[in-house]
Design an enzyme around this catalytic site. Sequence first.
Site, mmCIF file in Angstrom:
data_model
loop_
_atom_site.group_PDB
_atom_site.id
_atom_site.type_symbol
_atom_site.label_atom_id
_atom_site.label_comp_id
_atom_site.label_asym_id
_atom_site.label_seq_id
_atom_site.Cartn_x
_atom_site.Cartn_y
_atom_site.Cartn_z
ATOM 1 N N LYS A 205 29.943 -8.253 -5.790
ATOM 2 C CA LYS A 205 30.083 -7.055 -4.953
ATOM 3 C C LYS A 205 31.314 -6.231 -5.353
ATOM 4 O O LYS A 205 32.107 -6.642 -6.184
ATOM 5 C CB LYS A 205 30.149 -7.444 -3.483
HETATM 6 C C1 PLP Z 1 24.698 -9.793 -1.728
HETATM 7 C C2 PLP Z 1 23.826 -9.234 -0.688
HETATM 8 C C3 PLP Z 1 23.624 -9.870 0.545
HETATM 9 C C4 PLP Z 1 24.146 -11.247 0.846
HETATM 10 O O1 PLP Z 1 25.504 -11.425 0.667
HETATM 11 P P1 PLP Z 1 26.030 -12.917 0.330
HETATM 12 O O2 PLP Z 1 27.493 -12.795 0.457
HETATM 13 O O3 PLP Z 1 25.587 -13.229 -1.061
HETATM 14 O O4 PLP Z 1 25.425 -13.828 1.338
HETATM 15 C C5 PLP Z 1 22.867 -9.236 1.500
HETATM 16 N N1 PLP Z 1 22.308 -8.042 1.264
HETATM 17 C C6 PLP Z 1 22.464 -7.392 0.100
HETATM 18 C C7 PLP Z 1 21.848 -6.042 -0.075
HETATM 19 C C8 PLP Z 1 23.209 -7.975 -0.927
HETATM 20 O O5 PLP Z 1 23.333 -7.335 -2.094
#
Ligand code: PLP
Length: 421
Positions: A205
């Site tokens: 992210k």
């Molecule tokens: C990465 C992601 C998640 C989940 O986040 P995690 O920290 O991996 O549990 C949820 N929604 C979207 C759109 C994502 O890209």
Amino acid sequence: MKANLAIHGGEPAVTSPLPPMYPGGMRIGAEEEAAVLDALRGKRLFRYYGPERGASRVEELEAAFAAHVGATHALAVTSGTAALMGALVGLGIGPGDEVIVPAYTWIATASAVFAMGAAPVIADVDESLTLDPESVRRAITPYTRAVIAVHMRGAPCAMDALIALGAEHGLAIIEDTAQACGATYHGRYLGTIGDVGAFSFQFNKIITSGEGGMLTTDDAAIYRRALMYHDVAGGLRNAVPNDEVIPGVNHRMSELHGVVALAQLGRLEGILADMRRRKQTLKDALGEVLQEKGLGYRIIHDPQGDAAIALIFFARSSAQARELAQAISAEGVRATNLYSPDKVDYHVYCHWTPIMGQRAWSANGGPWKQHPREIVYTPDMCPRSLDLLGRTVHLDVSPDLTDEQVVQVADAVTKVVEALA
Ligand SMILES: *Cc1c(COP(=O)(O)O)cnc(C)c1O
């Protein structure tokens, strides 16, 4: 002309490897190191207590995050999925309820709904690759309680229309902001426009602590339920009257993750500015050649607010999109096509095999078999999404591209589009 293309043996346009697409991750540096060492030396690894007094750094992160995005409450958790689950708990969503999710999102969005015992209902995305409000409208049933608006690849959903639709039908709006931390919509930070926002600090992210997440809300009741859910003793610890306490699970963020996320939050606006500048340069350089060939960028509902992590354009057919992506990749720029039927990818609903197959972990069939109406998923239920995603060419926009690399990326795309489109 074709002989020039790297895919046909020509010289690649890009002469040095491009930076990996981990915006915050690649900027981990002295601040993160010092913060982790400091936390270790203080032996304060748990947010609620430790041998030494002093403020919890997770609590500090929550306050800083809430102030940064302009939310009344922020709650740090272990992942974006945990933040989504906390949001659903906060809204009181459970068995018998339906939650609308987009056909294009990381599977975690749908998994979080399933984990609450509720049924995910899938709606189409539009040319922005985010939820199409009209498709959401058609998916509403008497059991619908909430909509999860996912700001995919850094770009805001059509929030005005979704908020209006939610108000019209009495539905809560959750914003899955996992891919758009720091992005805005008409001047407001994403994750603070709907009833509750969910962020992720997983390594992929925009900012990261490896794993981690954040829930934001202005609603004290949602916050209180999420607080109790994220800590088995959250009711007791926060002086909630005993007869109001609900059961929780432990999704608490550790101090080690908290200090890293706090250091990364300090880098957020710089990372966004760097991506936005590079994306604008690329768009300026490519606009003409794409238009000449009849190819268009994905729609962005508020271009100024775009986190600018990606540049996405549509080819005229999925075959053309794949051909372009392959040829651009051969030039040294990682270009991808966001959907192909034969490549399993958990970002596209028809590839969510555990959800599509309604594979509950309980013998009674879980949310689907226990639901008051039959939920049907078919691989072709969102043809518009599959057509759009199938025609995409997706390029990463790293904040660490040098000016020379930005020019080379533009040259690579121009060369390929001119020759093949
Ligand atoms: C990465 C992601 C998640 C989940 O986040 P995690 O920290 O991996 O549990 C949820 N929604 C979207 C759109 C994502 O890209």
